[in-house]
Design a protein around this motif. Structure first.
Motif, mmCIF file in Angstrom:
data_model
loop_
_atom_site.group_PDB
_atom_site.id
_atom_site.type_symbol
_atom_site.label_atom_id
_atom_site.label_comp_id
_atom_site.label_asym_id
_atom_site.label_seq_id
_atom_site.Cartn_x
_atom_site.Cartn_y
_atom_site.Cartn_z
ATOM 1 N N MET A 147 0.778 -1.130 0.089
ATOM 2 C CA MET A 147 0.133 0.095 0.057
ATOM 3 C C MET A 147 0.909 1.309 0.021
ATOM 4 O O MET A 147 0.453 2.143 -0.577
ATOM 5 N N LYS A 148 1.926 1.246 0.901
ATOM 6 C CA LYS A 148 2.736 2.440 0.932
ATOM 7 C C LYS A 148 4.311 2.059 0.966
ATOM 8 O O LYS A 148 4.456 0.941 1.641
ATOM 9 N N ARG A 149 5.087 2.986 0.660
ATOM 10 C CA ARG A 149 6.525 2.663 0.784
ATOM 11 C C ARG A 149 7.283 3.899 1.238
ATOM 12 O O ARG A 149 7.064 4.937 0.790
ATOM 13 N N PHE A 150 8.093 3.644 2.327
ATOM 14 C CA PHE A 150 8.867 4.811 2.787
ATOM 15 C C PHE A 150 10.351 4.484 2.273
ATOM 16 O O PHE A 150 10.795 3.434 3.038
ATOM 17 N N VAL A 151 11.222 5.463 1.720
ATOM 18 C CA VAL A 151 12.468 5.052 1.494
ATOM 19 C C VAL A 151 13.504 6.219 2.052
ATOM 20 O O VAL A 151 13.114 7.336 1.896
ATOM 21 N N GLN A 152 14.444 5.473 2.772
ATOM 22 C CA GLN A 152 15.312 6.673 3.331
ATOM 23 C C GLN A 152 16.621 6.102 2.617
ATOM 24 O O GLN A 152 17.359 5.287 2.981
ATOM 25 N N PRO A 153 17.404 6.904 1.551
ATOM 26 C CA PRO A 153 18.457 6.594 1.114
ATOM 27 C C PRO A 153 19.708 6.486 1.872
ATOM 28 O O PRO A 153 19.617 7.239 3.271
ATOM 29 N N ASN A 154 20.776 5.538 1.727
ATOM 30 C CA ASN A 154 21.796 5.291 2.692
ATOM 31 C C ASN A 154 21.417 4.820 4.202
ATOM 32 O O ASN A 154 22.298 4.618 4.948
ATOM 33 N N GLU A 155 20.118 4.420 4.042
ATOM 34 C CA GLU A 155 19.882 3.734 5.447
ATOM 35 C C GLU A 155 19.699 2.394 5.424
ATOM 36 O O GLU A 155 19.219 1.806 4.260
ATOM 37 N N GLU A 156 19.607 1.363 6.339
ATOM 38 C CA GLU A 156 19.524 0.150 6.393
ATOM 39 C C GLU A 156 18.551 -0.187 7.525
ATOM 40 O O GLU A 156 19.027 -0.343 8.846
ATOM 41 N N PHE A 157 17.166 -0.327 7.452
ATOM 42 C CA PHE A 157 16.316 -0.527 8.598
ATOM 43 C C PHE A 157 16.398 -1.843 9.042
ATOM 44 O O PHE A 157 16.207 -2.897 8.290
ATOM 45 N N TYR A 158 16.459 -1.846 10.615
ATOM 46 C CA TYR A 158 16.639 -3.016 11.298
ATOM 47 C C TYR A 158 15.517 -3.326 11.869
ATOM 48 O O TYR A 158 15.199 -4.628 12.477
ATOM 49 N N SER A 159 14.901 -2.389 12.297
ATOM 50 C CA SER A 159 13.611 -2.589 13.271
ATOM 51 C C SER A 159 12.641 -1.499 13.170
ATOM 52 O O SER A 159 12.782 -0.440 12.961
ATOM 53 N N LEU A 160 11.385 -1.730 13.551
ATOM 54 C CA LEU A 160 10.311 -0.821 13.636
ATOM 55 C C LEU A 160 9.313 -1.270 14.517
ATOM 56 O O LEU A 160 9.338 -2.365 15.126
#
Length: 514
Positions: free
Chosen positions: A303-316
């Protein structure tokens, strides 16, 4: 010079006669350098309701003193090491023990001895009764089985008090040789419970020919045949349905490339229903690579995507707060908290996909988040630099999403933090770490309202839990707690993984018993 308070000393200090001493309701002897109190001095205080003995050098409270009218006792900041004297003060409502060299178990023993206790060390959120009932329900059937198997035949009618005492002592010794239910950090409380229940079993064998044994609180347990029960037979886990995969989505690949096999999905969390906290929607948030996706599981649609360049998301993690809308009405709203490799916390309003706040909280990667069960704006961030940072993220104000955050604590873990979880009933925070260790802190509502130092000093864990390792694991350095979850309000599930072989991994299911 240390002072011994006798009846004569007490009369001089209070400038009262014995008759008036017997009539007083409140007495303060705080910070008087008292090392000992004679029993007869306190026994004269028959009308006393409040007693303050804090800030002295007392190593013990006279065990033979009975004060039935006493409601408040402050014996903090002394040298007390045993609390069993409280059995003679059964009507205490408020008790202060802080500042004495007591064990963790002593608070549970104190609560067991004081059925009317409402406040302990200025905390009203007492969780001791449930733990005590659990120990009763787990231990008593085991004790009954040992009794029937080894001692029942030795119990004869008309035994003298000395004979019964010897039989009880032998019974307790036999129990101690068994590996019965109990948390290792509550060893003293377990011993107290065993001795108390053992006396109950012996007394019932002498006095009650019926088929039931009664313990405090009115619980009843039927006598059992001499059959041992293992600890895992006492744990009831929630039913888990079987699931089958229906669709596979590749939604975290770089540039949506089908050839990207390196991006990993590290964490997922179902979105809570903001109006029914125990219910979740079919939408799930996932994180991996530089992307956070919100997926509708029923239609298998991103449904939706949030992109943060140069980041690698590990948790939410999700949290639900109450926002004042532009119309002036108040509405429960879900927010997303995310973080990863760069040690930055991101606050995201998912409906409009707005990242309205971000800041650096760790020197190394953020591995896990946990939201306080009673305070939805209090967020714990676990990181690879052995620290759990506790933040109050505040509530955003529309339309500009203005918000204020503040750092509450910096909690020092035993090693790199991998997972976090709160125990809902007790407010304990569990941090699963490297080397098979869980660090534990109690973060109560009082802690959150009290003055804090903004994390300037790191608070060590209240205690640590060393989880059992597989026989083939040589050292703690070979493993990590790679899974942590609350299976119910008081049952914890952990997965201890071996770095060298998947065959050496261990699943542990244990009760919190904090």
């Amino acid at each position: 010079m240390a002072l011994t308070v006798t009846l004569d000393v007490l009369l001089k200090k209070t400038d009262l006669t014995i008759a008036k001493l017997r009539a007083i309701n409140t007495l303060s002897l705080k910070n008087e350098n008292i090392a000992e109190i004679a029993p007869e001095a306190l026994q004269e205080l028959s009308s006393l309701r409040e007693l303050d003995l804090s800030g002295n050098q007392l190593a013990a409270f006279p065990a033979e003193v009975h004060l039935d009218n006493l409601r408040t006792l402050n014996i903090g900041d002394n040298n007390i090491t045993d609390v069993t004297f409280l059995r003679n003060l059964p009507n205490i409502v408020e008790l202060v023990l802080a500042g004495n060299p007591l064990e963790f178990s002593d608070r549970y023993i104190a609560a067991s001895l004081l059925p009317k206790l409402r406040t302990l060390d200025n905390s009203e959120n007492l969780q001791f009764d449930e733990i005590g009932r659990r120990y009763d329900s787990m231990l008593l059937p085991e004790l009954q089985a040992i009794w029937e198997r080894e001692f029942s035949a030795s119990c004869k009618a008309g035994m003298t008090a000395m004979q019964l005492a010897a039989l009880t002592a032998a019974f307790v010794d036999a129990i101690d040789a068994e590996k019965l239910y109990g948390h290792r950090l509550l060893g003293k409380f377990k011993k107290y419970k065993i001795e108390t229940l053992a006396k109950t079993v012996v007394a019932n064998a002498q006095n009650d020919r019926g088929a039931k044994v009664r313990v405090a609180g009115g619980q009843q347990f039927r006598r059992r045949a001499a059959k041992r029960r293992k600890i895992y037979e006492n744990i009831t886990l929630p039913a888990v349905p079987l699931y089958e995969a229906q669709r596979l989505l590749r939604c975290h690949s770089k540039s949506d490339s089908a050839t990207d096999h390196r991006s990993q999905v590290w964490r997922c969390a179902f979105e809570p229903n903001p109006d029914e906290p125990d219910v979740t929607f079919s939408t799930v948030a996932t994180c991996g690579g530089s992307t956070i996706c919100i997926v509708d599981c029923e239609s298998a649609t991103v449904m939706k995507r949030f992109v943060q360049p140069n980041e690698e998301f590990y948790s939410l993690a999700w949290t639900t707060v109450t926002l004042e809308m532009r119309s002036g009405r108040w509405c429960n709203t879900n927010l997303l908290i995310a973080g990863g490799k760069r040690g930055i916390v991101y606050l995201i309003e998912p409906d409009n996909l707005v990242c309205y706040g971000k800041w650096t909280t760790a020197k190394l990667a953020i591995s896990s988040f946990a939201v306080h069960p009673d305070s939805p704006t209090v967020v714990c961030c676990g990181s690879a630099d052995h620290v759990v940072t506790v933040w109050d993220i505040g509530v955003p104000r529309l339309p500009d999403y203005e918000h204020q955050r503040r750092k509450l604590y910096a909690l020092k873990a035993s090693d790199e933090v991998i997972h976090l979880a709160f125990v809902p009933d007790t407010g304990h925070l569990l941090a699963a770490c490297e080397r098979g260790i869980c660090s534990v802190w109690r973060i109560s509502a009082l802690d959150l309202k009290a003055d804090v130092d903004g994390g300037q000093t790191q608070r060590s864990s209240d205690f640590e839990i060393h989880l059992p390792l597989s026989e083939g694991v040589q050292t703690d350095d070979d493993c990590l707690v790679d899974g942590l979850a609350m299976l119910s309000d008081d049952i914890v599930g952990t997965f201890v993984a071996s770095r060298t072989s998947s065959n050496l991994s261990t699943f542990c299911i244990w009760s919190d018993a904090f």
